[in-house]
Design a protein around this motif. Structure first.
Motif, PDB file in Angstrom:
ATOM      1  N   ASN A  98       0.820  -1.207   0.000  1.00 51.73           N
ATOM      2  CA  ASN A  98       0.000   0.000   0.000  1.00 51.73           C
ATOM      3  C   ASN A  98       0.857   1.262   0.000  1.00 51.73           C
ATOM      4  OD1 ASN A  98      -2.260  -1.615   0.076  1.00 51.73           O
ATOM      5  ND2 ASN A  98      -2.705  -1.282   2.242  1.00 51.73           N
ATOM      6  N   LEU A  99       1.900   1.274   0.825  1.00 54.20           N
ATOM      7  CA  LEU A  99       2.774   2.453   0.883  1.00 54.20           C
ATOM      8  C   LEU A  99       3.467   2.683  -0.457  1.00 54.20           C
ATOM      9  CD1 LEU A  99       4.379   2.022   4.420  1.00 54.20           C
ATOM     10  CD2 LEU A  99       2.896   3.904   3.699  1.00 54.20           C
ATOM     11  N   LYS A 100       3.819   1.607  -1.140  1.00 58.14           N
ATOM     12  CA  LYS A 100       4.485   1.718  -2.438  1.00 58.14           C
ATOM     13  C   LYS A 100       3.495   1.992  -3.577  1.00 58.14           C
ATOM     14  CE  LYS A 100       8.700   0.509  -1.038  1.00 58.14           C
ATOM     15  NZ  LYS A 100       9.871   1.425  -1.137  1.00 58.14           N
ATOM     16  N   GLY A 101       2.199   1.960  -3.268  1.00 59.52           N
ATOM     17  CA  GLY A 101       1.201   2.185  -4.306  1.00 59.52           C
ATOM     18  C   GLY A 101       1.084   1.046  -5.283  1.00 59.52           C
ATOM     19  N   LEU A 102       1.330  -0.177  -4.806  1.00 59.48           N
ATOM     20  CA  LEU A 102       1.304  -1.353  -5.664  1.00 59.48           C
ATOM     21  C   LEU A 102       0.059  -2.182  -5.381  1.00 59.48           C
ATOM     22  CD1 LEU A 102       5.037  -2.414  -5.210  1.00 59.48           C
ATOM     23  CD2 LEU A 102       4.042  -1.187  -7.162  1.00 59.48           C
ATOM     24  N   SER A 103      -0.503  -2.765  -6.412  1.00 59.52           N
ATOM     25  CA  SER A 103      -1.676  -3.615  -6.242  1.00 59.52           C
ATOM     26  C   SER A 103      -1.273  -5.076  -6.393  1.00 59.52           C
ATOM     27  CB  SER A 103      -2.756  -3.261  -7.272  1.00 59.52           C
ATOM     28  OG  SER A 103      -2.265  -3.457  -8.582  1.00 59.52           O
ATOM     29  N   ALA A 104      -2.010  -5.927  -5.723  1.00 57.02           N
ATOM     30  CA  ALA A 104      -1.770  -7.361  -5.810  1.00 57.02           C
ATOM     31  C   ALA A 104      -3.093  -8.088  -5.641  1.00 57.02           C
ATOM     32  CB  ALA A 104      -0.785  -7.801  -4.730  1.00 57.02           C
TER      33      ALA A 104
END
Length: 209
Positions: free
Chosen positions: A20-26
């Motif tokens: 979330n902090l890195k702005g990445l989705s999974a």
């Protein structure tokens, strides 16, 4: 990316915050630990330890939460989860490992299940878990006693905060009086003002019970 996890898993919680902090989705793929789904042969083929989390992307399969977070840091460096100064980086890692390597493992589901198999009374099993949390958190309170904050190591969250917030949640589940750790609670309060931490909380996950 795919993240194999479990809503209540502290290790999975750490990685959710990092993503979330890195702005990445999974895509989140749950494995119910209390039902033993992590021992399914198909999952063991991915993670031979039968633990969560496991991160999959087009290039690799990565196990162990701190290894995943380090990989995310190296491949998606913004915002940083480790300080630029080498000594400060070592301090952050030491704090994170005190929880992820020395506290969490001795109070997790696998260990508590073994204690129950040895016929320890439930009071002693939960007492063991509470003791492990108190010991680890007390050490971490001392490690950041002189840090002004508001986070564990400065004005922004680091890997230390990613480990702290889930561990405090564990401590509360086992009845630990966390009021004894005011500096850690200050860092937790700062973290919980951030959407990345809020959205990663166990109760916000699709597999939450």
């Amino acid at each position: 990316m795919k993240l194999h996890g479990y809503f209540r898993s502290s290790a999975s919680y750490r990685v959710r915050i990092a993503l979330n902090l890195k702005g990445l989705s999974a895509d989140h793929l749950p494995h119910h630990l209390r039902k033993g789904e992590q021992r399914d042969p198909a999952y063991l083929a991915i993670n031979p330890q039968g633990l969560v989390p496991t991160l999959q992307d087009d290039r690799a399969i990565i196990t162990q939460s701190l290894a995943i977070i380090e990989w995310l840091e190296e491949t998606h460096p913004e915002p940083p989860l480790l300080p630029s100064d080498p000594l400060r980086r070592a301090h952050v890692r030491a704090f994170a490992m005190a929880l992820a390597c020395d506290t969490h493992p001795v109070q997790n589901l696998k260990v508590l299940a073994r204690l129950r198999q040895l016929s320890l009374p439930e009071e002693q099993v939960t007492g063991w878990a509470a003791w492990a949390n108190r010991e680890g958190l007390a050490a971490c309170e001392a490690l950041v006693a002189d840090e002004s904050g508001p986070f564990c190591f400065g004005a922004a969250p680091t890997m230390a905060d990613l480990c702290l917030v889930p561990q405090l949640a564990n401590a509360r589940r086992f009845g630990v009086d966390v009021a004894s750790f005011p500096r850690l609670l200050k860092a937790e309060a700062a973290a919980k003002n951030l959407k990345a931490f809020v959205d990663a909380a166990p109760e916000r996950q699709a597999d939450a019970e």
